[in-house]
Write an enzyme that holds these catalytic residues in place. Structure first.
Site, PDB file in Angstrom:
ATOM      1  N   HIS A   1       0.846  -1.201   0.000  1.00  0.00           N
ATOM      2  CA  HIS A   1       0.000   0.000   0.000  1.00  0.00           C
ATOM      3  C   HIS A   1       0.877   1.244   0.000  1.00  0.00           C
ATOM      4  O   HIS A   1       1.816   1.344   0.790  1.00  0.00           O
ATOM      5  CB  HIS A   1      -0.905  -0.015   1.246  1.00  0.00           C
ATOM      6  CG  HIS A   1      -1.805   1.161   1.353  1.00  0.00           C
ATOM      7  ND1 HIS A   1      -1.640   2.131   2.312  1.00  0.00           N
ATOM      8  CD2 HIS A   1      -2.868   1.544   0.615  1.00  0.00           C
ATOM      9  CE1 HIS A   1      -2.581   3.040   2.171  1.00  0.00           C
ATOM     10  NE2 HIS A   1      -3.340   2.716   1.144  1.00  0.00           N
TER      11      HIS A   1
ATOM     12  N   HIS B   1      -7.657   8.661  -3.381  1.00  0.00           N
ATOM     13  CA  HIS B   1      -8.028   7.272  -3.627  1.00  0.00           C
ATOM     14  C   HIS B   1      -9.214   7.146  -4.576  1.00  0.00           C
ATOM     15  O   HIS B   1      -9.511   6.038  -5.027  1.00  0.00           O
ATOM     16  CB  HIS B   1      -8.383   6.583  -2.303  1.00  0.00           C
ATOM     17  CG  HIS B   1      -7.216   6.366  -1.405  1.00  0.00           C
ATOM     18  ND1 HIS B   1      -6.784   7.326  -0.516  1.00  0.00           N
ATOM     19  CD2 HIS B   1      -6.372   5.316  -1.251  1.00  0.00           C
ATOM     20  CE1 HIS B   1      -5.733   6.859   0.145  1.00  0.00           C
ATOM     21  NE2 HIS B   1      -5.454   5.653  -0.277  1.00  0.00           N
TER      22      HIS B   1
ATOM     23  N   ARG C   1       3.984  18.672  -2.076  1.00  0.00           N
ATOM     24  CA  ARG C   1       3.707  17.275  -2.453  1.00  0.00           C
ATOM     25  C   ARG C   1       3.639  16.447  -1.182  1.00  0.00           C
ATOM     26  O   ARG C   1       4.653  16.122  -0.576  1.00  0.00           O
ATOM     27  CB  ARG C   1       4.809  16.745  -3.377  1.00  0.00           C
ATOM     28  CG  ARG C   1       4.649  15.250  -3.741  1.00  0.00           C
ATOM     29  CD  ARG C   1       3.389  15.046  -4.571  1.00  0.00           C
ATOM     30  NE  ARG C   1       3.266  13.664  -5.044  1.00  0.00           N
ATOM     31  CZ  ARG C   1       2.340  12.810  -4.621  1.00  0.00           C
ATOM     32  NH1 ARG C   1       1.486  13.174  -3.671  1.00  0.00           N
ATOM     33  NH2 ARG C   1       2.252  11.601  -5.143  1.00  0.00           N
TER      34      ARG C   1
ATOM     35  N   CYS D   1       9.113  17.138  -8.617  1.00  0.00           N
ATOM     36  CA  CYS D   1       8.357  15.897  -8.579  1.00  0.00           C
ATOM     37  C   CYS D   1       8.523  15.158  -9.903  1.00  0.00           C
ATOM     38  O   CYS D   1       8.529  15.788 -10.972  1.00  0.00           O
ATOM     39  CB  CYS D   1       6.880  16.199  -8.326  1.00  0.00           C
ATOM     40  SG  CYS D   1       5.831  14.738  -8.286  1.00  0.00           S
TER      41      CYS D   1
ATOM     42  N   TYR E   1       7.744   5.181  -8.285  1.00  0.00           N
ATOM     43  CA  TYR E   1       8.664   6.069  -8.997  1.00  0.00           C
ATOM     44  C   TYR E   1       9.628   5.272  -9.870  1.00  0.00           C
ATOM     45  O   TYR E   1      10.837   5.250  -9.668  1.00  0.00           O
ATOM     46  CB  TYR E   1       9.386   6.970  -8.003  1.00  0.00           C
ATOM     47  CG  TYR E   1       8.424   7.914  -7.318  1.00  0.00           C
ATOM     48  CD1 TYR E   1       7.844   8.968  -8.020  1.00  0.00           C
ATOM     49  CD2 TYR E   1       8.052   7.733  -5.989  1.00  0.00           C
ATOM     50  CE1 TYR E   1       6.941   9.823  -7.411  1.00  0.00           C
ATOM     51  CE2 TYR E   1       7.143   8.583  -5.373  1.00  0.00           C
ATOM     52  CZ  TYR E   1       6.596   9.622  -6.093  1.00  0.00           C
ATOM     53  OH  TYR E   1       5.689  10.461  -5.492  1.00  0.00           O
TER      54      TYR E   1
END
Length: 665
Positions: A136, A160, A237, A287, A435
């Site tokens: 998760h 979500h 972020r 980011c 990522y």
């Protein structure tokens, strides 16, 4: 023939006193076997304690060799042993998938955060998330919902609310909530405490993508107005809520460091400040999803926050060098020149090339970098406690964070409280899955282990502002001096077929590589010119650090193609002449941006670094002396919404963002 799975469940129940809930499940089981004998129900993962929820009452008819009908008759007889408890009227009308078992809310509550097999409810379904907790993205934060409904939390964690999250959750479904516990088809909602209630107040100028957690970028007009981004406008972020650390107790904040041999060392923030030399580094944080909306617009649907051009900011960071602290903690490694990958260098010390530095934050976020980067004397990796001459703001890691210049910002962990030097990368979702980038053909569920985790960022650039015609002559461009204005003429002298255009933006490359050149096209890439690179580093102390960690701002003044000719395309309404401006950058290693996002498309929308294109449709009107042109509308990533190739409409910056948040254009 009775299925083996059903027979085993029968035997498990021998001697158990029947209850209404068990009888209801038995009827559902028999109905399931009769209707779809080839489709056994899914079972929860984990130990037998999780599986026994599938056991059913043993029908007497089965035990004596009877069939399904006899079993149902035997079940009916057992009602005489119950104190006249009635089945709910909704039981007979339960048309949900009969192959999945039903669970009472009391069953689910037993599988709370303390259970080895946590369950959650979403809608009217039950999910065993035992195997999901480790994968998760929020780590074990999801356990807050264990034993109950996850919806109140997801109503707060609005990120979500996307199809791909629900698709992931469906992999863990094990059954339905019993009809007896449903009201209008859903379990009663529980009141929960909002974990975001202590979040800091943010600058109203920020363009908000999600409110909880807060993810926001500065508007274009503020993004690169100054070389160092003001703290209040630095992009935000966050993956979760902002941890609360009392300012008066900040110096007591502890950082634990664990070495490869298991030895640990603990430092308070006060110790770090007192015992180690303070250093300052000027560096960009960007980011990996910056300009993701551009990839969506140009190539196809992407999962993740649809950032514009503003998920990047530049600041001066103050702190102590990570290398100094690791050495003080007792880390001894090879000198990094060993060519082995065995984990042990020729010297007998751990091989620098084989180790990683794992960072963990107070809010459960984790990530890692190679040890070679962490201890590189020119790498400038900081344990930072200051930002632009002030203590770290809460949104940016107060009281302590990692700053890893030249890498994706996902590695610069905020609210830092633990560092582990290990022979493995961080096991967090953000290191092992989120990522990474894959080929355009690999879809949303690639082999995550096959790809390397992102570290250094590739070269990129973006347009942040455009002015046309009289907007320039009337001094609307803040950085244009009188000498530059002389080149554009005044309203009475200007040509009627061409108009001046002024453009500004930024360029950046990771790994400490500087920007060598920025190319500009005013006609969609047919012809090119070079922008002027702003020399922000000429002032002493402006660009601190051993390499080029900052962005490069650029400016350009030129003339648009003929506004009366056929070179310019029409807008959608066919009423205005438009042209496409394009920017691309080249760094000092001669890396250049790809021309199109289609070649670097990935479902996560990471590293959207293709040429930045914006479409400019100037306005014109008559002032009695001739035609007067002004900027008009600008469309594209970071500007007004426009149709994208995937068929979706890309949002204008802040016009209508997620959760109803808005920003004035």
């Amino acid at each position: 023939m009775i299925p083996k799975r059903f027979s085993i469940n029968v035997l498990r129940q021998v001697g158990r006193r029947p209850t209404p809930a068990r009888i209801r499940r038995s009827v559902a089981e028999c109905r399931s076997l009769h209707q779809s004998p080839q489709t056994p129900p899914q079972r929860p993962s984990g130990s037998d304690s999780g599986r026994t929820k599938y056991a059913r009452v043993a029908p007497v008819g089965l035990l004596v060799g009877g069939g399904i009908v006899a079993s149902i008759f035997a079940i009916a007889q057992q009602f005489e042993d119950i104190e006249h408890e009635k089945l709910p009227a909704s039981f007979d009308s339960d048309n949900r998938d009969p192959s999945l078992p039903r669970y009472r809310l009391a069953d689910v509550r037993q599988h709370d955060a303390s259970s080895p097999h946590p369950w959650i409810i979403y809608g009217d379904k039950v999910y065993d998330i035992t195997d999901w907790v480790g994968a998760h993205p929020g780590g074990d934060v999801i356990l807050r919902a264990a034993g109950g409904s996850v919806e109140p939390y997801w109503n707060i964690f609005s990120i979500h609310k996307s199809d791909h999250v629900r698709e992931i959750l469906e992999q863990y479904v094990i059954g339905y909530i019993d009809a007896a516990d449903l009201v209008d088809g859903r379990p009663a909602a529980d009141a929960i405490e909002d974990p975001f209630k202590e979040d800091p107040v943010r600058d109203p100028r920020l363009v908000t993508h999600t409110l909880k957690p807060r993810n926001a970028e500065p508007p274009n007009e503020e993004l690169d107005r100054t070389f160092k981004t003001p703290n209040e406008l630095f992009y935000v972020r966050n993956h979760m809520w902002v941890p609360v650390v009392e300012e008066a107790k900040a110096d007591d904040h502890a950082l634990e460091i664990e070495l490869p041999d298991g030895e640990t060392r603990r430092y308070t923030l006060a110790e770090l400040k007192e015992r180690f030399p303070t250093h300052k580094v000027t560096a960009v944080l960007q980011c990996s999803g910056s300009r993701r909306s551009d990839m969506t617009r140009q190539a196809g649907k992407t999962n993740g926050l649809q950032w514009g051009v503003g998920a990047i900011s530049n600041a001066e960071w103050e702190g102590v060098r990570l290398a100094d602290v690791l050495a003080d903690a007792g880390l001894t490694v090879s000198d990094g020149t060993s060519s082995t990958r065995s984990g042990t260098a020729v010297s007998g010390k751990p091989d620098t090339n084989a180790l990683h530095v794992q960072f963990s934050g107070l809010e459960a976020y984790g990530s890692s970098i190679p040890l070679t980067k962490a201890i590189d004397p020119r790498g400038d990796v900081l344990l930072a406690f200051g930002m632009n001459g002030q203590p770290l703001p809460r949104d940016h890691g107060f009281p302590l964070r990692a700053v890893v210049p030249g890498t994706v910002a996902a590695r610069s962990v905020k609210w830092l409280n633990k560092i582990v030097v290990s022979d493995e990368e961080s096991h967090s979702q953000w290191q092992r899955r989120d990522y990474k980038s894959f080929g355009p053909n690999e879809g949303a569920n690639p082999n995550w282990d096959r790809a390397v985790s992102m570290q250094e960022t590739p070269v990129t650039s973006a347009i942040t502002a455009v002015w046309v015609g009289d907007c320039i002559r009337r001094g609307k461009v803040p950085w244009m001096s009188g000498s530059k204005l002389r080149g554009v003429g005044d309203a009475s002298e200007k040509e009627t077929t061409k108009e001046p255009v002024a453009v500004q933006g930024y360029a950046y490359s990771g790994g400490g590589r500087g920007i060598a050149r920025v190319d500009i096209s005013l006609d969609g890439g047919k012809t090119w010119d070079q922008a002027e690179l702003v020399d922000d580093c000429s002032k002493p102390g402006a660009c601190l650090g051993n390499k080029n960690w900052t962005w490069k701002r650029w400016r350009y003044v030129g003339q648009l193609p003929s506004l009366k000719g056929t070179e310019l395309t029409k807008d959608a309404a066919g009423t205005k002449a438009c042209t496409t401006l394009v920017v691309k950058a080249t760094d000092d290693s001669y890396n250049s941006q790809p021309e199109s996002h289609s070649g670097i498309y990935n479902a996560r929308g990471n590293l959207a670094t293709a040429w930045h294109r914006v479409r400019v449709c100037p306005d014109c009107k008559s002032d009695g002396k001739g035609t007067v042109w002004s900027t008009g509308k600008t469309y594209g990533c970071g500007f007004a919404k426009d149709e994208d190739r995937s068929g979706a409409v890309s949002p204008a910056p802040g016009s209508v963002i997620a959760d109803g948040a808005t920003r004035k254009n």
